[in-house]
Design an enzyme around this catalytic site. Structure first.
Site, PDB file in Angstrom:
ATOM      1  N   LYS A 173       0.849  -1.199   0.000  1.00 50.67           N
ATOM      2  CA  LYS A 173       0.000   0.000   0.000  1.00 50.67           C
ATOM      3  C   LYS A 173       0.885   1.249   0.000  1.00 50.67           C
ATOM      4  O   LYS A 173       1.902   1.286   0.705  1.00 50.67           O
ATOM      5  CB  LYS A 173      -0.912  -0.030   1.236  1.00 50.67           C
ATOM      6  CG  LYS A 173      -1.971   1.067   1.267  1.00 50.67           C
ATOM      7  CD  LYS A 173      -2.916   0.897   2.476  1.00 50.67           C
ATOM      8  CE  LYS A 173      -3.998   1.970   2.470  1.00 50.67           C
ATOM      9  NZ  LYS A 173      -4.945   1.843   3.607  1.00 50.67           N
ATOM     10  N   SER A 200     -10.576   0.118   6.968  1.00 52.40           N
ATOM     11  CA  SER A 200      -9.899   0.206   5.671  1.00 52.40           C
ATOM     12  C   SER A 200      -9.229  -1.076   5.185  1.00 52.40           C
ATOM     13  O   SER A 200      -8.775  -1.131   4.051  1.00 52.40           O
ATOM     14  CB  SER A 200      -8.843   1.311   5.698  1.00 52.40           C
ATOM     15  OG  SER A 200      -9.453   2.567   5.575  1.00 52.40           O
ATOM     16  N   SER A 242     -10.086   2.266   2.699  1.00 49.27           N
ATOM     17  CA  SER A 242      -9.122   2.939   1.870  1.00 49.27           C
ATOM     18  C   SER A 242      -8.144   2.009   1.147  1.00 49.27           C
ATOM     19  O   SER A 242      -7.513   2.425   0.173  1.00 49.27           O
ATOM     20  CB  SER A 242      -8.316   3.914   2.719  1.00 49.27           C
ATOM     21  OG  SER A 242      -7.471   3.227   3.616  1.00 49.27           O
TER      22      SER A 242
END
Lengths: 492, 95
Positions: free
Chosen positions: A79, A183, A159
């Site tokens: 990420k 998330s 997210s």
């Protein structure tokens, strides 16, 4: 013949050890898959093929020498929120333009020390603020899943939308993600993947771009419960650079996978049965209860009376901490600078251009609730409510409950632009945010498909530092539900 | 509680975010919707409840008050939009 990218981490690990193929071949297979998929999915914001090939080569040498480490040669997506030395690290914000850290986050370092290979950096909502990956400066991520008979693009959740999409599309073996209010778990649920947010303090936050420091926690998204267990073992550690990381031994999580849950007590919180919940979610939840009962668990109804207040309290605590954490983006030390007539105007111009709308909203809310005269009414009040939320869980654990089963999200994936009202978007995290507020671990496991053929997830919540139980119970759900693969339209 | 346009502009100033009048107008509505949502907390009785400061019970870790790291100013400024001789460069702040 099975393609290399179809293998789980556990399968790839065993086949690499048996020399059925090399780490370099595995990495090349993934790089090829990324090339054919990323244009459609926009999951990666940068692909680090050179680094991946070099790491894979080193892994092959280790395997040849009989010194394979736990994740030797396993290709992962990272990420964009994790600092990776010399590589794009922007939390998908414009304000961090060009930022390439001189250091490595503890979590990624742990993964590399265990032999993992980095394929690239994954798209995400800007500063991890969002539930649909529509706030990224690098554009929307597309969910590999579509409604039956439809070509409409859907969001992968957020997210960690890039992480979830990449795992579901098999353009990485698994991915790192992070969870401040849901998330990891919400995008996992919307993409038919497995994700765990461990207990606060289980993984070091050092080198993760900070959003809300008392809530942020690192975790994996993978294809199976077992793969999550393997990854968390490597990601978790105590770290002198993060004083909130906890000095507790990291268990062999994989050893919990496949253990019987006979006699375990599973709590079903009545407050999670929300008005207007789709019937399919109700049915899925009941199905989950039946599976666990059939595996010998005892099901008990429990009450978590302050559930409803977790989300409003979160929208005080998280923006307050974010407004403070994001004060560092001022155009001086890194990233974007937009000139002005004096230094204050330079700050204001930089932040106006560098932050997207959702980030601005949250910084504004946070600044407001912390401003003179409002601190007690908002922040202090929210922190007191947080005590009550945590107490709800503590009482449940004291009554002998081993884990809690809930739906992960109120509904399946939706189309970009479908939810424009911020508060409606926040409701996506209604079932996940309690775990962040209380600091407890939570895992989402795919449990079925809705009438449109979209995946839905069930969530397990556990006692602090009892991730092992979640892997144990999660495996029972995975075995009963089976695994769910998206139709690979993006390769055509 | 709700915010008016003047408050939104003041908060934007505190947050060091430049906003146009039109943007401030839009933000006022959005922030009030969020604040309205947050208001539910008023229903909760929090008398005699301590605010939560840490979800994990552990004593704050301490270390000796000495230099742990450093000696690489060039790396510290490596990502700066503008730097000179290992200093961050900013617009003039003192006349």
């Amino acid at each position: 013949m099975t393609k290399l990218i179809d293998l789980t981490i556990a399968e790839a690990r065993d086949k690499l050890a048996a020399r059925e193929f090399s780490a370099s071949e595995l990495t090349e297979a993934y790089i090829g898959a990324i090339e054919s998929a990323n244009e459609s999915l926009n999951a990666y914001v940068t692909v680090t093929g050179d680094i991946a090939r070099e790491q894979a080569k080193a892994s092959d040498a280790k395997i040849a020498a009989g010194e394979a480490r736990p994740l030797e040669g396993i290709p992962l997506g990272i990420k964009d929120l994790y600092a990776t030395k010399g590589v794009h690290t922007q939390a998908c914000s414009h304000i961090l333009d060009g930022f390439k850290p001189e250091y490595e986050s503890t979590v990624t370092q742990n993964l590399f020390d265990d032999g993992a290979v980095m394929l690239g950096k994954l798209n995400m909502d800007e500063f991890a603020m969002g539930s649909s990956n529509e706030t990224s400066f690098y554009g929307n991520v597309v969910n590999p899943w579509r409604r039956n008979g439809s070509e409409t693009a859907l969001v992968p959740g957020g997210s960690s939308g890039g992480s979830a999409s990449a795992v579901a599309a098999k353009i990485c073996a698994a991915a790192t993600a992070s969870d401040t209010g849901g998330s990891i778990r919400q995008p996992a649920a919307l993409t038919g993947t497995v994700g765990i947010k461990p207990t606060y303090g289980r993984c070091s936050r050092w080198g993760m771009v900070a959003f809300a420091s008392s809530l942020d926690q690192a975790g994996p998204i993978g294809r199976t419960v077992r793969d999550n267990a393997i990854l968390l073992k490597s990601m978790a550690s105590v770290d002198a650079k993060d004083t909130t990381s906890v000095d507790l031994p990291v268990p062999d999580y994989e050893s919990f996978v496949g253990k019987s849950i006979k006699g375990m007590k599973i709590g079903i919180p009545k407050e999670y049965r929300m008005d207007g919940m789709p019937e399919e979610i109700e049915k899925l939840w009941q199905q989950g209860i039946d599976w666990l009962k059939a595996a010998g668990a005892e099901i008990v109804e429990i009450s978590l009376p302050h559930t409803k207040y977790a989300l409003p309290a979160y929208y005080i605590v998280a923006p307050a901490e974010a407004s403070s954490n994001l004060a560092r983006y001022d155009g001086v030390r890194y990233g974007l600078r937009v000139p002005g007539n004096d230094i204050v105007e330079m700050y204001e111009n930089t932040r106006a251009e560098g932050f997207g709308d959702e980030v601005k909203r949250r910084v504004m809310i946070g600044t407001y609730v912390l401003s003179a005269g409002y601190y007690d009414a908002y922040y202090l009040k929210a922190q007191k409510v947080r005590t009550l939320i945590k107490r709800d869980f503590d009482l449940v654990w004291e009554s002998g409950v081993d884990a809690i089963l809930t739906p992960t999200t109120p509904d399946a994936a939706f189309a970009p632009g479908e939810i424009t009202d911020p508060v409606t978007m926040y409701m996506n995290d209604v079932f996940t945010v309690t775990a962040n507020m209380a600091g407890i671990p939570g895992m989402s496991i795919p449990a079925g498909l809705n009438k449109d053929g979209l995946p839905l997830g069930l969530q397990l919540l556990g006692k602090p530092f009892d991730e092992g139980t979640l892997f144990q119970v999660g495996e029972v759900i995975e075995q009963a539900a089976g695994r769910f693969d998206a139709n690979d339209w993006w390769t055509k | 509680m709700s915010v008016d346009l003047k408050t939104v502009k003041r908060v934007a100033g505190l947050a060091r975010i430049k906003v146009s009048d039109a943007q401030a107008e839009t933000m006022t509505g959005e922030l009030n919707a969020i604040l309205g949502f947050i208001e539910q907390l008023d229903e909760v009785n929090t008398d005699n409840v301590e605010p939560l400061t840490s979800v994990v019970e552990q004593t704050m870790k301490k270390r000796s008050d000495g230099v742990q790291d450093g000696g690489y100013a060039d790396k510290v400024v490596a990502n700066a939009p503008e730097s000179e001789d290992n200093f961050f460069m900013v617009p003039k702040v003192v006349e």
